[in-house]
Design a protein around this motif. Structure first.
Motif, PDB file in Angstrom:
ATOM      1  N   LEU A   1       0.828  -1.201   0.000  1.00  0.00           N
ATOM      2  CA  LEU A   1       0.000   0.000   0.000  1.00  0.00           C
ATOM      3  C   LEU A   1       0.867   1.257   0.000  1.00  0.00           C
ATOM      4  O   LEU A   1       2.087   1.176   0.164  1.00  0.00           O
ATOM      5  N   PRO A   2       0.255   2.443  -0.196  1.00  0.00           N
ATOM      6  CA  PRO A   2       1.032   3.689  -0.213  1.00  0.00           C
ATOM      7  C   PRO A   2       1.899   3.848   1.028  1.00  0.00           C
ATOM      8  O   PRO A   2       1.617   3.273   2.084  1.00  0.00           O
ATOM      9  N   SER A   3       2.928   4.661   0.906  1.00  0.00           N
ATOM     10  CA  SER A   3       3.976   4.752   1.927  1.00  0.00           C
ATOM     11  C   SER A   3       3.465   5.134   3.309  1.00  0.00           C
ATOM     12  O   SER A   3       4.048   4.745   4.317  1.00  0.00           O
ATOM     13  N   LEU A   4       2.382   5.892   3.393  1.00  0.00           N
ATOM     14  CA  LEU A   4       1.877   6.313   4.698  1.00  0.00           C
ATOM     15  C   LEU A   4       1.028   5.240   5.370  1.00  0.00           C
ATOM     16  O   LEU A   4       0.596   5.410   6.510  1.00  0.00           O
ATOM     17  N   THR A   5       0.774   4.155   4.672  1.00  0.00           N
ATOM     18  CA  THR A   5      -0.049   3.069   5.208  1.00  0.00           C
ATOM     19  C   THR A   5       0.768   1.786   5.230  1.00  0.00           C
ATOM     20  O   THR A   5       1.468   1.472   4.267  1.00  0.00           O
ATOM     21  N   SER A   6       0.686   1.049   6.325  1.00  0.00           N
ATOM     22  CA  SER A   6       1.419  -0.218   6.404  1.00  0.00           C
ATOM     23  C   SER A   6       0.864  -1.217   5.396  1.00  0.00           C
ATOM     24  O   SER A   6      -0.336  -1.222   5.097  1.00  0.00           O
TER      25      SER A   6
ATOM     26  N   GLY B   1       6.773  -6.609   8.248  1.00  0.00           N
ATOM     27  CA  GLY B   1       6.174  -5.303   8.001  1.00  0.00           C
ATOM     28  C   GLY B   1       4.728  -5.346   7.541  1.00  0.00           C
ATOM     29  O   GLY B   1       4.201  -4.332   7.071  1.00  0.00           O
ATOM     30  N   TYR B   2       4.066  -6.505   7.682  1.00  0.00           N
ATOM     31  CA  TYR B   2       2.678  -6.627   7.245  1.00  0.00           C
ATOM     32  C   TYR B   2       1.722  -6.630   8.433  1.00  0.00           C
ATOM     33  O   TYR B   2       1.987  -7.261   9.463  1.00  0.00           O
ATOM     34  N   VAL B   3       0.612  -5.921   8.274  1.00  0.00           N
ATOM     35  CA  VAL B   3      -0.473  -5.947   9.247  1.00  0.00           C
ATOM     36  C   VAL B   3      -1.517  -6.939   8.739  1.00  0.00           C
ATOM     37  O   VAL B   3      -1.970  -6.837   7.594  1.00  0.00           O
ATOM     38  N   ARG B   4      -1.892  -7.903   9.553  1.00  0.00           N
ATOM     39  CA  ARG B   4      -2.902  -8.886   9.157  1.00  0.00           C
ATOM     40  C   ARG B   4      -4.286  -8.222   9.220  1.00  0.00           C
ATOM     41  O   ARG B   4      -4.742  -7.799  10.272  1.00  0.00           O
ATOM     42  N   ALA B   5      -4.926  -8.119   8.071  1.00  0.00           N
ATOM     43  CA  ALA B   5      -6.257  -7.536   7.973  1.00  0.00           C
ATOM     44  C   ALA B   5      -7.253  -8.633   7.604  1.00  0.00           C
ATOM     45  O   ALA B   5      -6.859  -9.772   7.301  1.00  0.00           O
TER      46      ALA B   5
END
Length: 345
Positions: free
Chosen positions: A144-149, A216-220
């Protein structure tokens, strides 16, 4: 019409379900689990016709109607509604794509092919196979974009080609599908029956794929249904809805506000990708057709002297047809191959 309640034993929602609760002692998905998700998906499809309509989002290939259903869940998911879209695609307005093309791109190899037309989706890795060609577990990765993980999703994927029926996703059709899942013989198709398929995704937890926070990943999480059917007019009807929890630091209020505009872009992305892939497949097939050499007099005489009389006529006619066939003849074969057996991404 409100959103149907979730099954207590097999909840259909944007929250992970332990994979062990969906499988039997052999590691295969249980009959009860797959039937429960099919029932919930069909109920959701029927209920969605009565949900509040939102904006009609105009895309280059078709207008997309957005709609929203309320959440029937408690806790965090009480703030996460069900968001959907609906579009209808005649071949003349879908860059020549037919129902078979939608099936080839959305039912077969679903996650692998998504990586080709969803730019943010960078990988799709199969974690487990619970029933070959029907139920699998996939880990899908998004940058995703740089400001979002970056996000990753671990999803149970159920893909089913459904028996033809005059009213796809009706209660009568649901009963027929459940009969098919039980392995029972089906009656002959009714007149004017229509083809359809369904793609169901439910987040799960699995020992083979723990959270990837160290990478560096957030589990969604998201739960979704895609229902694709043909119409009596030869169009493709595409209905999708989902409940999503992006997790991380994104406030649910902002996530919910953004969802209606986030569901529509997949429609032109898929159609543009699939039509381009279909055209490329035709071109490659045409290039691969070898030129037919003109037979020499000696070859012609040799063939005539050894072939029976009846086969002389047949062979000569076929050779003449092959030699004079224009390139589009190869395109017919390419179309069939591309439609029925798309390349695995």
């Amino acid at each position: 019409m409100t959103t149907p309640s979730s099954d207590a034993a097999y909840p259909f929602e944007a929250a992970p379900v332990p994979i062990s609760t969906l499988t039997d002692e052999t590691g295969s998905i249980s009959q009860d689990a797959i039937s429960a998700y099919v029932k919930q998906a069909f109920a959701m499809i029927r209920a969605s016709h009565g949900w509040a309509k939102g904006k009609v989002i105009k895309t280059e290939v078709a207008p997309v109607q957005s709609f929203k259903g309320n959440s029937v869940h408690k806790g965090r998911l009480a703030k996460c509604g069900w968001h959907g879209r609906h579009s209808v695609h005649p071949p003349s307005e879908a860059k020549g794509l037919t129902w078979d093309d939608f099936k080839a791109g959305l039912l077969i190899d679903h996650p692998q092919q998504e990586t080709e037309y969803i730019s943010e989706m960078t990988a799709a890795n199969q974690i487990d196979e619970l029933k070959k060609g029907v139920a699998e577990v996939w880990n899908n990765t998004y940058n995703l974009p740089s400001l979002t993980s970056n996000r990753d999703f671990l999803e149970l994927l159920i893909t089913l080609e459904l028996p033809p029926h005059p009213t796809p996703y009706s209660e009568a059709h649901e009963a027929l599908v459940l009969q098919q899942l039980r392995g029972e013989s089906l009656p002959a198709s009714e007149p004017q029956s229509l083809r359809s398929f369904i793609v169901i995704q439910q987040p799960v937890s699995h020992d083979k794929c723990p959270h990837r926070s160290s990478e560096g990943y957030v589990r969604a999480y998201y739960a979704s249904v895609e229902a694709i059917s043909e119409t009596q007019a030869g169009e493709t009807d595409w209905r999708m809805f989902l409940q999503s929890d992006a997790s991380g630091r994104i406030p649910l209020m902002f996530q919910e506000m953004a969802m209606p505009s986030k569901t529509a872009p997949d429609v032109p992305c898929f159609i543009n990708w699939k039509s381009s892939k279909k055209a490329t497949g035709k071109e490659e097939a045409q290039k691969s057709v070898p030129a037919v050499a003109e037979p020499t007099g000696a070859e012609t005489q040799g063939a005539a002297s050894t072939a029976p009389i009846d086969s002389q006529h047949a062979t000569g006619s076929s050779a003449a047809a092959d030699a004079s066939a224009p390139a589009p003849a190869a395109g017919v074969d390419a179309k069939t191959t591309t439609t029925d057996e798309p390349a695995v991404a």
